[in-house]
Design a protein around this motif. Structure first.
Motif, PDB file in Angstrom:
ATOM      1  N   VAL A   1      -0.670 120.413  55.221  1.00 14.45           N
ATOM      2  CA  VAL A   1       0.363 121.046  54.495  1.00 14.45           C
ATOM      3  C   VAL A   1       1.304 121.372  54.852  1.00 14.45           C
ATOM      4  N   GLN A   2       2.249 121.320  54.493  1.00 10.62           N
ATOM      5  CA  GLN A   2       3.910 121.582  55.161  1.00 10.62           C
ATOM      6  C   GLN A   2       5.283 123.019  54.653  1.00 10.62           C
ATOM      7  N   LEU A   3       5.722 123.423  55.119  1.00 15.64           N
ATOM      8  CA  LEU A   3       6.262 124.874  54.785  1.00 15.64           C
ATOM      9  C   LEU A   3       7.651 125.574  54.500  1.00 15.64           C
ATOM     10  N   GLN A   4       8.069 125.502  53.777  1.00 12.34           N
ATOM     11  CA  GLN A   4       9.304 125.439  53.426  1.00 12.34           C
ATOM     12  C   GLN A   4       9.780 126.776  53.427  1.00 12.34           C
ATOM     13  N   ALA A   5      10.072 127.136  54.158  1.00  8.23           N
ATOM     14  CA  ALA A   5      10.841 128.580  53.932  1.00  8.23           C
ATOM     15  C   ALA A   5      12.317 129.271  53.172  1.00  8.23           C
ATOM     16  N   SER A   6      13.109 129.752  52.214  1.00 10.98           N
ATOM     17  CA  SER A   6      13.800 129.732  52.149  1.00 10.98           C
ATOM     18  C   SER A   6      14.338 131.427  51.620  1.00 10.98           C
ATOM     19  N   GLY A   7      15.780 131.496  50.837  1.00 12.06           N
ATOM     20  CA  GLY A   7      16.160 133.010  50.011  1.00 12.06           C
ATOM     21  C   GLY A   7      16.942 133.958  51.477  1.00 12.06           C
ATOM     22  N   GLY A   8      16.662 133.162  52.477  1.00 17.51           N
ATOM     23  CA  GLY A   8      17.930 134.032  53.299  1.00 17.51           C
ATOM     24  C   GLY A   8      19.382 133.984  52.662  1.00 17.51           C
ATOM     25  N   GLY A   9      20.211 134.692  53.288  1.00 17.86           N
ATOM     26  CA  GLY A   9      21.597 135.367  53.015  1.00 17.86           C
ATOM     27  C   GLY A   9      22.039 136.246  54.219  1.00 17.86           C
ATOM     28  N   LEU A  10      23.126 136.871  53.411  1.00 20.18           N
ATOM     29  CA  LEU A  10      24.210 137.445  53.734  1.00 20.18           C
ATOM     30  C   LEU A  10      23.985 138.906  53.284  1.00 20.18           C
ATOM     31  N   VAL A  11      23.737 140.516  53.989  1.00 24.67           N
ATOM     32  CA  VAL A  11      23.274 141.210  52.576  1.00 24.67           C
ATOM     33  C   VAL A  11      23.821 142.391  53.308  1.00 24.67           C
ATOM     34  N   GLN A  12      23.915 143.757  52.993  1.00 21.43           N
ATOM     35  CA  GLN A  12      24.903 144.080  53.622  1.00 21.43           C
ATOM     36  C   GLN A  12      23.532 145.188  54.583  1.00 21.43           C
ATOM     37  N   ALA A  13      24.106 146.720  55.326  1.00 18.14           N
ATOM     38  CA  ALA A  13      22.863 147.123  55.878  1.00 18.14           C
ATOM     39  C   ALA A  13      22.225 148.230  54.587  1.00 18.14           C
ATOM     40  N   GLY A  14      20.693 148.141  54.585  1.00 15.17           N
ATOM     41  CA  GLY A  14      20.113 149.256  53.364  1.00 15.17           C
ATOM     42  C   GLY A  14      19.887 148.204  52.318  1.00 15.17           C
ATOM     43  N   GLY A  15      20.027 146.770  52.208  1.00 10.93           N
ATOM     44  CA  GLY A  15      20.038 145.970  51.318  1.00 10.93           C
ATOM     45  C   GLY A  15      18.446 145.330  51.240  1.00 10.93           C
ATOM     46  N   SER A  16      18.538 144.809  50.743  1.00  9.81           N
ATOM     47  CA  SER A  16      17.148 144.426  50.284  1.00  9.81           C
ATOM     48  C   SER A  16      17.152 142.826  50.023  1.00  9.81           C
ATOM     49  N   LEU A  17      16.567 141.571  50.663  1.00 13.12           N
ATOM     50  CA  LEU A  17      16.596 140.443  50.192  1.00 13.12           C
ATOM     51  C   LEU A  17      14.517 139.588  50.211  1.00 13.12           C
ATOM     52  N   ARG A  18      14.599 138.871  49.624  1.00 11.07           N
ATOM     53  CA  ARG A  18      12.917 138.574  49.875  1.00 11.07           C
ATOM     54  C   ARG A  18      13.016 137.092  50.133  1.00 11.07           C
ATOM     55  N   LEU A  19      12.350 136.684  51.482  1.00 13.89           N
ATOM     56  CA  LEU A  19      11.988 134.966  51.759  1.00 13.89           C
ATOM     57  C   LEU A  19      11.263 134.511  51.083  1.00 13.89           C
ATOM     58  N   SER A  20      11.119 133.574  50.244  1.00 17.45           N
ATOM     59  CA  SER A  20       9.784 132.735  50.192  1.00 17.45           C
ATOM     60  C   SER A  20       9.301 131.754  51.464  1.00 17.45           C
ATOM     61  N   CYS A  21       7.899 131.236  51.273  1.00 16.42           N
ATOM     62  CA  CYS A  21       7.708 130.199  51.997  1.00 16.42           C
ATOM     63  C   CYS A  21       7.448 129.740  51.375  1.00 16.42           C
ATOM     64  N   ALA A  22       6.985 128.231  50.884  1.00 18.19           N
ATOM     65  CA  ALA A  22       6.449 127.742  49.305  1.00 18.19           C
ATOM     66  C   ALA A  22       5.286 126.398  50.982  1.00 18.19           C
ATOM     67  N   ALA A  23       4.652 125.932  49.553  1.00 14.18           N
ATOM     68  CA  ALA A  23       3.740 124.969  50.893  1.00 14.18           C
ATOM     69  C   ALA A  23       3.200 123.908  49.559  1.00 14.18           C
ATOM     70  N   SER A  24       3.049 123.042  50.929  1.00 17.29           N
ATOM     71  CA  SER A  24       2.725 121.875  49.866  1.00 17.29           C
ATOM     72  C   SER A  24       0.823 121.278  50.134  1.00 17.29           C
ATOM     73  N   GLY A  25       0.227 120.659  49.239  1.00 18.01           N
ATOM     74  CA  GLY A  25      -0.741 120.450  50.084  1.00 18.01           C
ATOM     75  C   GLY A  25      -1.862 121.482  48.824  1.00 18.01           C
ATOM     76  N   ARG A  26      -2.917 120.969  48.466  1.00 20.04           N
ATOM     77  CA  ARG A  26      -4.687 122.101  47.780  1.00 20.04           C
ATOM     78  C   ARG A  26      -4.632 123.045  49.346  1.00 20.04           C
ATOM     79  N   THR A  27      -4.931 123.213  50.369  1.00 25.61           N
ATOM     80  CA  THR A  27      -5.707 123.311  51.128  1.00 25.61           C
ATOM     81  C   THR A  27      -5.110 124.339  51.586  1.00 25.61           C
TER      82      THR A  27
END
Length: 121
Positions: A1-27
């Protein structure tokens, strides 16, 4: 299984972001997953974790009430919804996975690459 994180960026204080961690592999469903973060000059610190079923979640006190970890096993993805962001949340965020409970320790078996979150004041 391998993991890949994404979704980062620049945001102002008080704002929101959603990060994702996608996994490969069936387990993926047998892995507990956690998010850690690391700011320049600081040690990597635990942010949140989620059990294989999603039924149990844990948070660092610094993010409790603002961040929510969740997972969609059908999509092999774990999310970190970050609301009410503060400048001190600025860091590289990493997802990690393990078949055994590791809690807030850094001894997870799998690590994704970091995704950078920058919160401006």
């Amino acid at each position: 299984v391998q993991l890949q994180a994404s979704g980062g960026g620049l945001v102002q204080a008080g704002g929101s972001l959603r990060l994702s961690c996608a996994a490969s592999g069936r387990t993926f469903t047998s892995y507990l997953v956690a998010w850690f973060r690391q700011s320049p000059g600081k040690e990597r610190e635990f942010v949140a974790s989620i059990s294989w079923s999603g039924g149990s979640t844990y948070y660092a006190d610094s993010v409790k009430g603002r961040f929510t970890i969740s997972r969609d096993n059908a999509k092999n993805t774990v999310y970190l919804q970050m609301n009410s962001l503060k400048p001190e949340d600025t860091a590289a965020y990493y997802c990690a996975g393990d078949k055994n409970y590791r809690g807030s320790r850094l001894s997870y078996e799998l690590w994704g690459q970091g995704t950078l979150v920058t919160v401006s004041s």
